[in-house]
Scaffold this active site. Sequence first.
Site, short mmCIF file in Angstrom:
data_model
loop_
_atom_site.label_atom_id
_atom_site.label_comp_id
_atom_site.label_asym_id
_atom_site.label_seq_id
_atom_site.Cartn_x
_atom_site.Cartn_y
_atom_site.Cartn_z
N ARG A 1 -30.46 -6.08 0.84
CA ARG A 1 -29.63 -4.94 0.37
C ARG A 1 -30.03 -4.52 -1.04
O ARG A 1 -30.62 -3.48 -1.26
CB ARG A 1 -28.14 -5.32 0.45
CG ARG A 1 -27.20 -4.14 0.32
CD ARG A 1 -26.94 -3.71 -1.11
NE ARG A 1 -26.32 -4.77 -1.92
CZ ARG A 1 -26.18 -4.68 -3.24
NH1 ARG A 1 -26.59 -3.61 -3.89
NH2 ARG A 1 -25.65 -5.67 -3.92
N ASP A 2 -29.75 -5.37 -2.03
CA ASP A 2 -30.02 -4.99 -3.43
C ASP A 2 -31.51 -4.77 -3.64
O ASP A 2 -31.94 -3.89 -4.39
CB ASP A 2 -29.50 -6.10 -4.37
CG ASP A 2 -29.13 -5.60 -5.74
OD1 ASP A 2 -29.82 -4.71 -6.25
OD2 ASP A 2 -28.15 -6.11 -6.33
N CYS B 1 -30.06 -1.31 -8.99
CA CYS B 1 -29.20 -0.19 -8.59
C CYS B 1 -29.93 1.12 -8.87
O CYS B 1 -30.29 1.39 -10.01
CB CYS B 1 -27.88 -0.23 -9.36
SG CYS B 1 -26.84 1.21 -9.02
N HIS C 1 -28.73 -9.78 -12.86
CA HIS C 1 -30.06 -9.16 -12.85
C HIS C 1 -30.82 -9.68 -14.06
O HIS C 1 -30.24 -9.93 -15.13
CB HIS C 1 -29.93 -7.63 -12.88
CG HIS C 1 -29.59 -7.07 -11.54
ND1 HIS C 1 -30.52 -6.54 -10.68
CD2 HIS C 1 -28.40 -7.00 -10.88
CE1 HIS C 1 -29.93 -6.16 -9.56
NE2 HIS C 1 -28.63 -6.41 -9.65
N HIS D 1 -23.38 -12.39 -9.96
CA HIS D 1 -24.52 -11.59 -9.51
C HIS D 1 -25.25 -11.12 -10.76
O HIS D 1 -24.77 -10.22 -11.45
CB HIS D 1 -23.94 -10.42 -8.68
CG HIS D 1 -24.92 -9.40 -8.21
ND1 HIS D 1 -25.24 -9.25 -6.88
CD2 HIS D 1 -25.63 -8.45 -8.86
CE1 HIS D 1 -26.09 -8.25 -6.75
NE2 HIS D 1 -26.34 -7.74 -7.94
N ASN E 1 -32.91 -8.58 -9.39
CA ASN E 1 -31.93 -9.67 -9.46
C ASN E 1 -32.61 -10.94 -9.97
O ASN E 1 -33.83 -11.06 -9.94
CB ASN E 1 -31.41 -9.98 -8.05
CG ASN E 1 -30.53 -8.90 -7.50
OD1 ASN E 1 -31.01 -7.88 -7.01
ND2 ASN E 1 -29.23 -9.10 -7.58
N1 COA Z 1 -21.99 6.03 5.33
C1 COA Z 1 -22.67 7.06 5.85
N2 COA Z 1 -22.49 8.33 5.50
C2 COA Z 1 -21.56 8.56 4.55
C3 COA Z 1 -20.83 7.54 3.96
C4 COA Z 1 -21.07 6.22 4.38
N3 COA Z 1 -20.42 5.19 3.86
N4 COA Z 1 -20.00 8.08 3.06
C5 COA Z 1 -20.20 9.41 3.09
N5 COA Z 1 -21.15 9.70 3.98
C6 COA Z 1 -21.72 11.00 4.31
C7 COA Z 1 -20.69 12.05 4.58
O1 COA Z 1 -20.31 12.00 5.92
C8 COA Z 1 -21.45 13.31 4.24
O2 COA Z 1 -22.34 13.62 5.26
P1 COA Z 1 -22.82 15.11 5.55
O3 COA Z 1 -23.48 15.60 4.29
O4 COA Z 1 -23.77 14.98 6.69
O5 COA Z 1 -21.56 15.85 5.86
C9 COA Z 1 -22.30 12.91 3.06
O6 COA Z 1 -22.44 11.48 3.18
C10 COA Z 1 -21.66 13.25 1.73
O7 COA Z 1 -20.34 12.73 1.72
P2 COA Z 1 -19.44 12.73 0.44
O8 COA Z 1 -18.15 12.09 0.74
O9 COA Z 1 -19.44 14.13 -0.16
O10 COA Z 1 -20.27 11.76 -0.45
P3 COA Z 1 -20.97 11.96 -1.86
O11 COA Z 1 -22.21 12.76 -1.74
O12 COA Z 1 -19.96 12.37 -2.88
O13 COA Z 1 -21.38 10.43 -2.11
C11 COA Z 1 -20.95 8.12 -1.60
C12 COA Z 1 -20.40 9.41 -2.17
C13 COA Z 1 -20.00 7.02 -1.99
C14 COA Z 1 -21.03 8.26 -0.08
C15 COA Z 1 -22.37 7.89 -2.17
O14 COA Z 1 -22.35 8.05 -3.56
C16 COA Z 1 -22.92 6.53 -1.83
O15 COA Z 1 -23.24 6.26 -0.68
N6 COA Z 1 -23.09 5.67 -2.83
C17 COA Z 1 -23.60 4.34 -2.65
C18 COA Z 1 -24.59 4.05 -3.73
C19 COA Z 1 -25.24 2.70 -3.56
O16 COA Z 1 -25.48 2.22 -2.49
N7 COA Z 1 -25.53 2.08 -4.71
C20 COA Z 1 -26.17 0.83 -4.75
C21 COA Z 1 -25.27 -0.31 -4.46
S1 COA Z 1 -24.24 -0.75 -5.80
ZN ZN Z 2 -27.28 -5.89 -8.07
#
Ligand code: COA
Ligand code: ZN
Length: 311
Positions: A17-18, A242, A211, A209, A251
């Site tokens: 994942r990370d 990240c 890094h 955790h 990490n």
């Molecule tokens: N899994 C899959 N799709 C997701 C989702 C999830 N958990 N959450 C939202 N989506 C989809 C929505 O359905 C939407 O799809 P569409 O464009 O086809 O309609 C799209 O993503 C945008 O949704 P929205 O709620 O507007 O999200 P956003 O663009 O504001 O992003 C997060 C918010 C939280 C979804 C996004 O920032 C994210 O996934 N962040 C994780 C970052 C990460 O993994 N960081 C590293 C680990 S710490």
């Molecule tokens: Zn991390």
Amino acid sequence: MAGPEAPRVALHEVAPRDGLQIEPVFVPTERKIAWIDSLSETGIAKIEATSFVSPKHVPALADGEEVLRRIRRRPGVRYAALIPNARGAERAAAAKPDEVNVVISASETHNRANLRMPRAASFAALAEIRRALEGSGVDLTSSVATAFGCPFEGRVDPKAVLDQVTRLLDEGCLAVTLADTTGMANPLQVKRLVGEVLARHPGLPLTLHFHNTRGVGLANALAAWEAGATRFDAALGGLGGCPFAPGATGNVCTEDLASMFEEMGVATGIDLDRLVALSQELPGLVGHDVPGQVRAAGRPMKLHPPPAYAA
Ligand code: COA
Ligand code: ZN
């Protein structure tokens, strides 16, 4: 060899994942699955196998469902998935990792950068996440990102971290991880905060955790262990980072951390030779060299023949 009463730590492998979330290449699903299956055979306690986040924002992990469906789940190993919101929890309820790891930053700006929402929205989502997981058998756990420093805001108030931990437990989280997202922690800070968290919540399954962004990862792990922590995230080869935190790097390296503990007489349960062998394959998986040091130097007792004049 450490005996049954010897001190033990549990290491959690987060490279799938990370590690992969920040790689520019998409590692084919087949290769991820084979890799995780091999990691499952190393004696590692837990594997964070993927995340259920937006595939638009983290394309490297868009295949989370397939990965979780097709890996061979070894009894005794726990499989986790990181989630950012209720949509992630719905996906997890169907894919059934053993647990989800809801990430919420201790700093407002990193939460907005990483999750595109204020912290208040992340906390508000917890109720919905709980509902989505109800009856699924998937445990709820949470990570406090930027717990030791934020690349946008700098210092993070330890009281805010303590309050976040308490709140997460009140919201039903069974375990908490403190994450040093961009390697800003120092050992004394770690020792203090871990001591305070465990004093307030004795028996809490607390994971650290770290890094290694500034070379202090192992020192921080040692400080946390001295303060009572026994669970650590780490990534094979020192992969990781990240994508939404400027300057993020890998990490703490799993085999380096395992080697340190084993040399100290602290059992990890890990077959270190097997882990190092897997780490040797990483450049072929991600297409570049990795920072791990034990894989390059060999284990400490890998001795060398002396030069003739010294024999
Ligand atoms: N899994 C899959 N799709 C997701 C989702 C999830 N958990 N959450 C939202 N989506 C989809 C929505 O359905 C939407 O799809 P569409 O464009 O086809 O309609 C799209 O993503 C945008 O949704 P929205 O709620 O507007 O999200 P956003 O663009 O504001 O992003 C997060 C918010 C939280 C979804 C996004 O920032 C994210 O996934 N962040 C994780 C970052 C990460 O993994 N960081 C590293 C680990 S710490
Ligand atoms: Zn991390």
